[in-house]
Design an enzyme around this catalytic site. Sequence first.
Site, PDB file in Angstrom:
ATOM      1  CG  ASP A   1      70.351  78.049  38.561  1.00 19.76           C
ATOM      2  OD1 ASP A   1      71.188  78.932  38.822  1.00 19.76           O
ATOM      3  OD2 ASP A   1      69.841  77.319  39.428  1.00 19.76           O
TER       4      ASP A   1
ATOM      5  CG  HIS B   1      73.493  81.850  38.515  1.00 14.20           C
ATOM      6  ND1 HIS B   1      73.708  80.716  39.286  1.00 14.20           N
ATOM      7  CD2 HIS B   1      74.712  82.225  38.066  1.00 14.20           C
ATOM      8  CE1 HIS B   1      74.996  80.442  39.291  1.00 14.20           C
ATOM      9  NE2 HIS B   1      75.624  81.337  38.558  1.00 14.20           N
TER      10      HIS B   1
ATOM     11  CG  HIS C   1      68.807  81.510  41.842  1.00  9.63           C
ATOM     12  ND1 HIS C   1      69.675  82.575  41.965  1.00  9.63           N
ATOM     13  CD2 HIS C   1      69.521  80.499  41.275  1.00  9.63           C
ATOM     14  CE1 HIS C   1      70.865  82.222  41.510  1.00  9.63           C
ATOM     15  NE2 HIS C   1      70.792  80.979  41.070  1.00  9.63           N
TER      16      HIS C   1
ATOM     17  CG  MET D   1      75.690  79.055  35.873  1.00 15.26           C
ATOM     18  SD  MET D   1      75.208  77.602  36.841  1.00 15.26           S
ATOM     19  CE  MET D   1      73.472  77.944  37.067  1.00 15.26           C
TER      20      MET D   1
ATOM     21  CG  MET E   1      78.719  79.442  41.806  1.00 12.95           C
ATOM     22  SD  MET E   1      76.921  79.265  41.786  1.00 12.95           S
ATOM     23  CE  MET E   1      76.745  77.488  41.525  1.00 12.95           C
TER      24      MET E   1
ATOM     25  CG  ASP F   1      73.170  78.824  43.419  1.00 12.28           C
ATOM     26  OD1 ASP F   1      72.526  77.874  43.880  1.00 12.28           O
ATOM     27  OD2 ASP F   1      73.162  79.131  42.207  1.00 12.28           O
TER      28      ASP F   1
ATOM     29  CG  MET G   1      72.606  75.903  33.696  1.00 11.86           C
ATOM     30  SD  MET G   1      72.724  74.294  34.515  1.00 11.86           S
ATOM     31  CE  MET G   1      72.139  74.716  36.152  1.00 11.86           C
TER      32      MET G   1
ATOM     33  CB  SER H   1      67.082  77.364  42.742  1.00 10.45           C
ATOM     34  OG  SER H   1      67.466  76.907  41.466  1.00 10.45           O
TER      35      SER H   1
END
Length: 219
Positions: free
Chosen positions: A30, A61, A28, A63, A132, A170, A32, A5
């Site tokens: 993230d 991913h 990965h 979010m 998660m 994750d 957000m 990540s």
Amino acid sequence: MIAPSILSADFARLADELAAIVGADWVHVDVMDAHFVPNLTLGLPVVEALLKVTDIPMDCHLMIDDPDRWAIGYAEAGAHNVTVHAEAAGDPVKLAKDLRAAGAKAGLSIKPGTPLEPWVDVLKHYDTLLVMSVEPGFGGQSFIPEVLDKVRQARRLVDTGHLNVLVEIDGGINSDTIDLAAEAGVDCFVAGSAVYNADDPGKAISALRDRAARIRGGA
């Protein structure tokens, strides 16, 4: 599979940090938005830039609120796997179809407190289930072992042919917790600080993969 990540990487040197994760199966990313989760990280323009400097399949991913509107852009940009949150998607079945039509694998993520059962039929339209094992929003949190019951349940559904998804986890994955996750039946492990805080990220990836493979091989 090991998916480092970049949330734990040096954001000022992202191209170099991608080059350092030798042997990674996925990278990965993230995303957000400071709405669905309280933190703000990066978005599509950064992902598009990163895709130009790495051949590692990108695991985005999201979010974010309203993934039905925004997720397709990541697939169109070239992300290998685009994961949205069950708690945020308005029409997750349609979204999965749209992601696949745009050229990506479709992933569905559930928070630690979200049960698996209501999403089993929806997951028949998806390629990846991301469980998660921390609350989404920040890196460096401690692993929540209770979520492994959902992993075991998903593993049984896959092994019996009721689902055809890759089971990903994750949050808080390191050389200790990867044993528990592998034993429960995880296929793909997202690891942040366990990789990027290591002296040699490539060796850290190999060590994590070997450890998980030994556990899964003995299952």
